[in-house]
Design a protein around this motif. Sequence first.
Motif, mmCIF file in Angstrom:
data_model
loop_
_atom_site.group_PDB
_atom_site.id
_atom_site.type_symbol
_atom_site.label_atom_id
_atom_site.label_comp_id
_atom_site.label_asym_id
_atom_site.label_seq_id
_atom_site.Cartn_x
_atom_site.Cartn_y
_atom_site.Cartn_z
ATOM 1 N N GLN A 88 0.834 -1.203 0.000
ATOM 2 C CA GLN A 88 0.000 0.000 0.000
ATOM 3 C C GLN A 88 0.868 1.252 0.000
ATOM 4 O O GLN A 88 0.588 2.209 -0.720
ATOM 5 N N ALA A 89 1.919 1.250 0.804
ATOM 6 C CA ALA A 89 2.814 2.412 0.868
ATOM 7 C C ALA A 89 3.471 2.658 -0.488
ATOM 8 O O ALA A 89 3.596 3.816 -0.923
ATOM 9 N N PHE A 90 3.886 1.596 -1.173
ATOM 10 C CA PHE A 90 4.498 1.768 -2.495
ATOM 11 C C PHE A 90 3.460 2.277 -3.498
ATOM 12 O O PHE A 90 3.746 3.169 -4.298
ATOM 13 N N ALA A 91 2.243 1.742 -3.448
ATOM 14 C CA ALA A 91 1.172 2.218 -4.339
ATOM 15 C C ALA A 91 0.880 3.696 -4.084
ATOM 16 O O ALA A 91 0.691 4.478 -5.033
ATOM 17 N N ASP A 92 0.863 4.104 -2.822
ATOM 18 C CA ASP A 92 0.655 5.517 -2.479
ATOM 19 C C ASP A 92 1.800 6.374 -3.028
ATOM 20 O O ASP A 92 1.577 7.468 -3.555
ATOM 21 N N TYR A 93 3.024 5.881 -2.882
ATOM 22 C CA TYR A 93 4.202 6.582 -3.411
ATOM 23 C C TYR A 93 4.045 6.799 -4.922
ATOM 24 O O TYR A 93 4.264 7.903 -5.427
ATOM 25 N N VAL A 94 3.645 5.750 -5.638
ATOM 26 C CA VAL A 94 3.455 5.868 -7.092
ATOM 27 C C VAL A 94 2.383 6.914 -7.383
ATOM 28 O O VAL A 94 2.550 7.771 -8.261
ATOM 29 N N GLY A 95 1.276 6.862 -6.630
ATOM 30 C CA GLY A 95 0.197 7.833 -6.822
ATOM 31 C C GLY A 95 0.644 9.272 -6.637
ATOM 32 O O GLY A 95 0.191 10.170 -7.350
ATOM 33 N N HIS A 96 1.562 9.499 -5.710
ATOM 34 C CA HIS A 96 2.067 10.858 -5.470
ATOM 35 C C HIS A 96 3.059 11.309 -6.539
ATOM 36 O O HIS A 96 3.342 12.496 -6.647
ATOM 37 N N HIS A 97 3.595 10.358 -7.296
ATOM 38 C CA HIS A 97 4.605 10.686 -8.305
ATOM 39 C C HIS A 97 4.083 10.576 -9.732
ATOM 40 O O HIS A 97 4.852 10.546 -10.691
ATOM 41 N N PHE A 98 2.760 10.509 -9.871
ATOM 42 C CA PHE A 98 2.137 10.416 -11.193
ATOM 43 C C PHE A 98 0.944 11.356 -11.227
ATOM 44 O O PHE A 98 0.156 11.404 -10.279
ATOM 45 N N ALA A 99 0.820 12.097 -12.334
ATOM 46 C CA ALA A 99 -0.320 13.017 -12.447
ATOM 47 C C ALA A 99 -0.741 13.153 -13.905
ATOM 48 O O ALA A 99 0.099 13.150 -14.814
ATOM 49 N N LEU A 100 -2.050 13.283 -14.091
ATOM 50 C CA LEU A 100 -2.630 13.622 -15.389
ATOM 51 C C LEU A 100 -3.219 15.019 -15.254
ATOM 52 O O LEU A 100 -3.963 15.285 -14.309
ATOM 53 N N LEU A 101 -2.870 15.905 -16.188
ATOM 54 C CA LEU A 101 -3.394 17.270 -16.169
ATOM 55 C C LEU A 101 -4.046 17.561 -17.512
ATOM 56 O O LEU A 101 -3.577 17.088 -18.552
ATOM 57 N N ASN A 102 -5.099 18.378 -17.486
ATOM 58 C CA ASN A 102 -5.722 18.769 -18.750
ATOM 59 C C ASN A 102 -4.939 19.929 -19.370
ATOM 60 O O ASN A 102 -3.930 20.373 -18.811
ATOM 61 N N SER A 103 -5.404 20.438 -20.500
ATOM 62 C CA SER A 103 -4.664 21.501 -21.202
ATOM 63 C C SER A 103 -4.625 22.811 -20.415
ATOM 64 O O SER A 103 -3.803 23.669 -20.693
ATOM 65 N N GLU A 104 -5.492 22.961 -19.406
ATOM 66 C CA GLU A 104 -5.470 24.147 -18.534
ATOM 67 C C GLU A 104 -4.609 23.911 -17.295
ATOM 68 O O GLU A 104 -4.674 24.687 -16.336
ATOM 69 N N ASP A 105 -3.843 22.824 -17.276
ATOM 70 C CA ASP A 105 -2.976 22.452 -16.157
ATOM 71 C C ASP A 105 -3.737 22.108 -14.881
ATOM 72 O O ASP A 105 -3.196 22.179 -13.786
#
Length: 186
Positions: free
Chosen positions: A90-107
């Motif tokens: 779970q801690a590793f999955a949370d770490y991945v979640g904090h280091h990955f992001a999807l943003l739209n064209s308005e950031d």
Amino acid sequence: MMKATMTSKLSSIRQGTVALLALLLVTGSFAYSTAVKAHQIKAAITTVLFNPRTENIEVMHRFNLHDAEHAVKVLFDKNADIMDDEKTQQAFADYVGHHFALLNSEDTSLALEQVGFEVDGKHFWVYQETAQPPALEGLKIRHDALRDLWPSQVNTINVEGNGPLKTLTFTDNVTLLEVGFNSDHH
């Protein structure tokens, strides 16, 4: 005369043996060096899938289990066990979640929800999803998981289900990459 010939043959055999041992050591060192370098390649693959059935954007991160094992020992605790300890997973999955992001064209960041994780053979998977926005011209993506530990870490992303397959690769100092979509495909 026979003693001189025997000494000469023994000397030749010794020299041949020394040469053979030296060759084996060099070859063995090269093979070991190559194997170590080959194993040191740090890479992860992520699929960002536009699922028309659920109308969600589904994200599937695949890490080499060996890399994840080393990472949790550095990130959390030298005794961390990603194979059998659900808290570490779970801690590793949370770490991945904090280091990955999807943003739209308005950031604006799309709110990704973690939907699970698992050990599967030689891989550790982390799953996320978010609802597809009604109009999405493109995505900006950040994926720095493990790149804070290993600058040579390569994170590859395949974006599928919204037009042709698009592949993004995070290497070196790249922190944000972008894909555009043709509005006919959404």
